[in-house]
Design an enzyme around this catalytic site. Structure first.
Site, PDB file in Angstrom:
ATOM      1  N   CYS A  36       0.843  -1.198   0.000  1.00  0.00           N
ATOM      2  CA  CYS A  36       0.000   0.000   0.000  1.00  0.00           C
ATOM      3  C   CYS A  36       0.877   1.246   0.000  1.00  0.00           C
ATOM      4  CB  CYS A  36      -0.941   0.004   1.200  1.00  0.00           C
ATOM      5  SG  CYS A  36      -2.030   1.461   1.194  1.00  0.00           S
TER       6      CYS A  36
ATOM      7  N   CYS B 218      -0.298   4.188   2.280  1.00  0.00           N
ATOM      8  CA  CYS B 218      -0.005   3.946   3.695  1.00  0.00           C
ATOM      9  C   CYS B 218       1.492   4.061   3.974  1.00  0.00           C
ATOM     10  CB  CYS B 218      -0.530   2.582   4.123  1.00  0.00           C
ATOM     11  SG  CYS B 218      -2.336   2.465   4.101  1.00  0.00           S
TER      12      CYS B 218
END
Length: 175
Positions: free
Chosen positions: A134, A137
């Site tokens: 991700c 993130c």
């Protein structure tokens, strides 16, 4: 089973992973991470990979180095990042940017009080986010860590743990 026992199970294909595990776990003091950061990160990765043998080895290894709160925080990081990494990876990758403007509406109160120092929890979360791929993130966790003056060496060490533990899981599975 310790990490040393775990890596002894690798076939010839896992020789590099065995050496990498040995190097990482044999040099915790020079990693740039505290023991709580190192073992908490390693635990969060093992929990994320959902491999019972790896989890058992990691827990046995960490047992003598950290308190119980680190185990609980590592489980929390693995659990929350399992959710967040899917959601925010979608938001990041979706061509239609309207989703980035919508409230996530996901409960993640555990992040406010994870039971360990906020920086430690960010390192655990960063490593799991890297494992789960991700980018949004990863950027968020790195920004928080940099803001808290965490060294590039410590950030890199958490990612090296993610890479090597993931490779070790594969080496073990193929043995």
């Amino acid at each position: 089973m310790s990490i040393a026992d775990y890596r002894k199970q690798f076939g010839e294909h896992g020789k590099d992973m065995s050496l990498n595990l040995s190097n990482l776990f044999g040099n915790v003091a020079t990693s740039g991470l505290t023991p709580g950061q190192f073992y908490g990160t390693a635990l969060s990765l093992a929990y994320s990979l959902e491999d019972k043998t790896l989890i058992d080895a990691m827990e046995a290894e960490a047992q003598e180095h950290v308190e119980e709160n680190v185990f609980a925080a590592a489980k929390l990081a693995a659990t929350l990042m399992a959710m967040n990494n899917i959601y925010y990876r979608f938001v990041h990758l979706a061509s239609d940017k309207q989703f980035a403007k919508l409230p996530a509406g996901l409960r993640m109160n555990g992040m406010a009080n994870p039971g360990v120092d906020k920086v430690d929890f960010e390192l655990y979360s960063l490593a799991v986010s890297a494992l789960n791929g991700c980018g949004m993130c990863i950027d968020s966790h790195v920004a928080v860590l940099v803001k808290h003056n965490v060294s590039a060496q410590a950030i890199q060490a958490s990612i090296k743990l993610a890479a090597v533990i993931n490779g070790a899981k594969t080496a073990y599975a193929l043995s």
